[in-house]
Design an enzyme around this catalytic site. Structure first.
Site, PDB file in Angstrom:
ATOM      1  N   ASP A   5      18.531 -17.337 -34.805  1.00 61.78           N
ATOM      2  CA  ASP A   5      17.226 -17.143 -34.182  1.00 61.78           C
ATOM      3  C   ASP A   5      17.386 -17.316 -32.664  1.00 61.78           C
ATOM      4  O   ASP A   5      18.380 -17.869 -32.185  1.00 61.78           O
ATOM      5  CB  ASP A   5      16.181 -18.105 -34.766  1.00 61.78           C
ATOM      6  CG  ASP A   5      14.754 -17.566 -34.573  1.00 61.78           C
ATOM      7  OD1 ASP A   5      14.576 -16.613 -33.784  1.00 61.78           O
ATOM      8  OD2 ASP A   5      13.829 -18.089 -35.212  1.00 61.78           O
TER       9      ASP A   5
ATOM     10  N   GLU B 106       4.316 -19.121 -32.941  1.00 60.91           N
ATOM     11  CA  GLU B 106       5.162 -20.284 -33.195  1.00 60.91           C
ATOM     12  C   GLU B 106       5.016 -21.320 -32.085  1.00 60.91           C
ATOM     13  O   GLU B 106       4.746 -20.973 -30.953  1.00 60.91           O
ATOM     14  CB  GLU B 106       6.630 -19.830 -33.297  1.00 60.91           C
ATOM     15  CG  GLU B 106       7.025 -18.896 -32.170  1.00 60.91           C
ATOM     16  CD  GLU B 106       8.485 -18.464 -32.202  1.00 60.91           C
ATOM     17  OE1 GLU B 106       9.313 -19.180 -32.758  1.00 60.91           O
ATOM     18  OE2 GLU B 106       8.784 -17.404 -31.636  1.00 60.91           O
TER      19      GLU B 106
HETATM   20  C1  BGC Z   1      11.256 -16.412 -33.772  1.00 66.84           C
HETATM   21  C2  BGC Z   1      11.728 -15.263 -34.638  1.00 66.84           C
HETATM   22  C3  BGC Z   1      11.813 -14.001 -33.840  1.00 66.84           C
HETATM   23  C4  BGC Z   1      12.673 -14.225 -32.618  1.00 66.84           C
HETATM   24  C5  BGC Z   1      12.804 -13.003 -31.743  1.00 66.84           C
HETATM   25  C6  BGC Z   1      12.032 -16.499 -32.476  1.00 66.84           C
HETATM   26  O1  BGC Z   1      11.462 -17.411 -31.587  1.00 66.84           O
HETATM   27  O2  BGC Z   1      11.381 -17.615 -34.493  1.00 66.84           O
HETATM   28  O3  BGC Z   1      10.853 -15.109 -35.719  1.00 66.84           O
HETATM   29  O4  BGC Z   1      12.322 -12.970 -34.630  1.00 66.84           O
HETATM   30  O5  BGC Z   1      12.116 -15.267 -31.836  1.00 66.84           O
HETATM   31  O6  BGC Z   1      11.659 -12.773 -31.008  1.00 66.84           O
END
Ligand code: BGC
Ligand code: BGC
Length: 854
Positions: free
Chosen positions: A364, A564
């Protein structure tokens, strides 16, 4: 834009290089790759509406700096492409032929994934970059239309195949998590929580197919979706990315969606020019972290975890592998303190071993930075050896490549491990047909024509209709509230959220965290109701002002957009926004004043999860949970005012109060539940599922202290893992400096400003605590003072005060632990944080941890 800043110089360099390559487009020759050039010329008119502007910038740039030509790798022989470019050969044979010619550096370059915003075309060719991503909100510099995206991505892909020795095609990834959501005017579907409520596999396939075509229109071949978590604690800000709290629904809908994205495995449509690669993410256990903390820890007896893993958590992953999914993204979360990113057991043994996964495992975003190890190089070694193949290193891609090359030369990472990783990455590229792909192909250009178009939006509208869940539908007179709405003639539509596309879309829309307002093309609830009025009178009042002839109310309330981290909540602030609460109170007063307590009041909730609505449930005759429906508000009006009935049911257990979330799966917890999983009613008041309920339990009795903390939004430490960090706050907490790094307080040295931040905290247990302040400071010796007092600090002199000295840290992201021992009583406290010196050191306070001593 997410977590990155582009220097304007870099931007100019990119523009210059882009034009150099635009020139290259004109040439033609006889090699396989150059046929692509010819194809581009024949098949497409490159839509370069932003280029005249760029030309001017190029002239300026040329004066400022000399643009370096991509360096020739003189000592290496020309590639022999006869086998690996031959599509009639077996994939593994092609991989062998290619890998036999690759240097270590070229291999490592396949293993890294930089962010497009920080990359130039010459970086791609100079370093032989194999993969690129656009993070949340990372649009091309020139603009955010589908055409800008197509040009930008095609230029990068073109550079990689025509201007590198081996001509390995670029694998470009993006978070298309509810449609191609970064791109202006894309079709935005409901977030997954709504699709779970709809529970319709055929619909999921259609959504996957439309999303794939919209992504393909921008030249992109890979989406980081779907999320396969099942959220067990809705304090977690990513709850809406999950289809439900149970693994079964995640497995079925995830698989169906992937069928749509990739095409049916084993048929001709599989990963053809209308389809894209899916990602099974985030591996694994993310919905089970303590306190629902994002990037948190799953704390569980090892044997119990292993049973959970094998009995359920792996099921969606297995189902996706059966559908032909070729990529898996690892979760930021940990299991019993060990980050998934460094768990050789979970990646090497279980995923690649037991499940026999032969595709690529991607880390990630910056995930490798979080694993154990005292240096970056150690962290890289840990995670490569644990089995990660492709490293999403948005900014530090160059350092990553250097580190990995050194690690292989030193023998800390074996050549075999690198070969295995590269083999997997190349396998995905071959299987996805990238080596046969024509950059800017005719089909890609055609797809621009249907991007965000009516047919695609019709699928989203259907999804919205099906995702609605009618949670409550009391009788108003002799009819149900929904039937009474049908009979009404003058409908008041109340609340700011009734007319806000951004709020409907939530996070991961245009920007990473999402935002309110007119951010993209779409239809709001208000517009949709007007479209469907059919003779009824629709009157809008943001503040909920009732008029003399109002005979029904539709009131929209909910959460503001988040993604998030920033979406994590504590018990006390998992609820609708204060703005919406104020409006509801005004609406109630207005109804009373107008003597209209008896007309139907229908609430439409725009929330990404179950939230505490205990104080409002009784005021609503009907409650429609619309989740985060995306751009097609018409789908809501189709049901509210049209002939469609409700078909959606809850895939989450909804407690009266967020403070009871952790007990909701316990035996005997029924009294804490407001709406059971499975709840969903029809307009006539029938329950759609036997396990759903039309009975709402009585509101549980809560202590005054708890209710006060809920009312006042006090941060309850027991729901945050005893950590106070920016992510615990909602938009209306005071003085929370989020800054670039989500700090809870900061002082900028240059401004001489004083840090003065206050927090209201609920201490769950009396005792001695060690407070850990994670501070990054620019220089030594300045102190900050911590004031604290029970209740409220009304007088600084009367509060406890301790000065905490600061020592210089490596940089302003290097948070060091400064401690303070205190004795605290149970109950609410106010903490205040003051800088003692004006014009003092620049510093950042990232978080405060409360360690209970006895
Ligand atoms: C997230 C992922 C995402 C990635 C790319 C991360 O912060 O947890 O779900 O695919 O960023 O943007
Ligand atoms: C996050 C913090 C984290 C810090 C580490 C920030 O972006 O918000 O939670 O501790 O980065 O560098």
């Amino acid at each position: 834009m997410k977590k990155t800043k582009i220097g304007s110089a870099a931007a100019i360099v990119l523009v210059v290089i882009a034009c150099v390559f635009a020139g290259v487009y004109q040439k033609s020759s006889t090699s396989m790759m150059d046929e692509n050039v010819a194809n581009i010329q024949e098949e497409t008119e490159q839509p370069n509406d932003s280029w005249p502007e760029q030309a001017e910038e190029v002239e300026e740039a040329e004066e400022e700096e000399k643009v370096e030509e991509p360096e020739e790798v003189a000592e290496l022989p020309e590639a022999d492409k006869s086998v690996y470019m031959d599509a009639t050969q077996d994939t593994e044979v092609r991989i062998d032929a290619l890998m036999a010619q690759m240097t270590l550096e070229e291999k490592v370059a396949q293993m890294v994934q930089p962010e497009q915003a920080v990359l130039t075309l010459s970086d791609i060719t100079e370093y032989n970059i194999g993969s690129i991503l656009s993070g949340g909100g990372s649009a091309p510099r020139g603009g955010n239309t589908v055409t800008h995206w197509q040009n930008n991505v095609d230029n990068m892909k073109y550079a990689s195949i025509t201007q590198t020795r081996l001509g390995i095609p670029l694998l470009y990834g993006v978070d298309a998590v509810h449609g191609h959501n970064n791109v202006a005017d894309a079709t935005m579907f409901p977030h997954n929580i709504g699709l779970g409520a709809a529970d319709d596999e055929e619909l999921m396939e259609s959504i996957g197919a439309v999303t794939a075509r919209e992504v393909r229109a921008t030249g992109i071949q890979w989406t980081f979706a779907p999320t396969l978590g099942n959220a067990r604690n809705e304090l977690w800000g990513r709850t809406y990315e999950c289809y439900g709290e149970d693994v079964d629904i995640v497995t079925r809908l995830g698989a169906a969606y992937v069928r749509g994205l990739q095409g049916e495995n084993g048929t001709d449509e599989f990963l053809d020019a209308d389809h894209i690669l899916a990602t099974a993410k985030h591996y694994i256990g993310e919905g089970y972290t303590a306190y629902g903390q994002n990037q948190g820890d799953v704390v569980m007896d090892e044997a119990e975890f292993d049973k959970l893993l094998h009995d359920s958590l792996l099921n969606p992953y297995k189902a996706l592998l059966d559908e032909g999914a070729l990529t898996v993204m690892v979760s930021y979360s940990s299991v019993n303190g060990l980050k998934c990113h460094e768990s050789a057991y979970l990646i090497n043994e279980v995923l690649k071993g037991e499940l026999g996964f032969t595709g690529l495992v991607v880390s990630d975003y910056n995930g490798v930075h979080q694993v154990s190890g005292s240096t970056y190089k150690d962290k890289v070694a840990q995670s490569v050896n644990a089995g990660i193949d492709l490293f999403m290193e948005p900014n530090d891609w160059k350092v990553f490549m250097e580190a990995l090359v050194e690690l292989v030369k030193e023998g800390t990472v074996s050549q075999e491990r690198v070969d295995d990783a590269v083999r997997r990455i190349l396998r995905v590229k071959f299987e996805a047909g990238l080596f046969e792909e024509t950059v800017g192909a005719k089909r890609e250009v055609e797809l621009i024509g249907e991007f965000g178009g009516e047919e695609n939006r019709a699928v989203a509208r259907e999804a919205v209709r099906k995702s609605l869940v009618l949670l409550k539908n009391d009788d108003v007179g002799s009819k149900t509230a929904m039937e009474a709405l049908a009979d009404s003639t003058n409908i008041l539509v109340a609340g700011k959220k009734a007319d806000n596309v951004g709020a409907q879309c939530g996070g991961w829309t245009i920007s990473w965290q999402g935002s309110k307002g007119d951010i993209t093309e779409g239809t709001t609830l208000l517009e949709a109701l007007e479209n469907a009025a059919n003779g009824k009178n629709i009157v809008y009042s943001q503040d909920g002002e009732v008029s003399a002839d109002t005979d029904a109310v539709i009131v929209a309330v909910g959460e503001d957009p988040y993604a998030e981290m920033q979406g994590d909540r504590s018990y006390s602030n998992l609820t609708i926004t204060n703005e919406d609460k104020t409006m509801l109170n005004d609406l109630k007063a207005s109804l009373t004043a107008a003597g209209k307590e008896d007309i139907p009041v229908i609430a439409v909730l725009f929330t990404g999860r179950p939230v505490t609505i205990a104080d409002y449930v009784e005021d609503f005759d009907a409650i429609v949970e619309a989740w985060l429906p995306g751009t097609e508000g018409d789908g809501i009006a189709d049901v509210l005012l049209g002939d469609y009935d409700f078909t959606g049911t809850l895939t989450y257990t909804w407690t009266w109060y967020a403070s009871d979330i952790e007990s909701k799966f316990d035996n005997g917890s029924e009294d804490l539940i407001l709406f059971k999983k499975g709840t969903g009613l029809t307009k006539s008041g029938e329950s759609l599922k036997p396990e759903g309920t039309t009975v709402i339990n009585a509101k549980p009795v809560k202590s005054e202290a708890e209710l006060a903390s809920i009312r006042e939004g006090i941060i309850d430490l027991s729901s945050t893992g005893y950590v106070l960090e920016a992510e615990n706050y909602t938009e209306d907490s005071y003085l929370v400096g989020r800054g670039n790094a989500n700090n809870i307080s900061y002082v900028d040295g240059w401004s001489g400003e004083w840090a003065n931040a206050k927090w209201d905290i609920l201490i769950p247990e009396a005792g001695k605590y060690k407070l850990h302040f994670y501070i990054a400071a620019e220089k030594d010796s300045d102190t900050v003072s911590i004031y604290y007092a029970p209740g409220e600090i009304t007088d600084d002199g009367a509060a406890n005060k301790t000065a905490v000295p600061m020592t210089k840290t490596a940089d302003l992201l290097d948070y060091q632990d400064f401690t303070l021992d205190v004795s605290l009583e149970e109950g609410s406290y106010e903490f205040k944080f003051m800088n003692d010196t004006a014009n003092g050191a620049e510093f950042r306070l990232d978080r405060i941890e409360f360690e209970y001593m006895d």
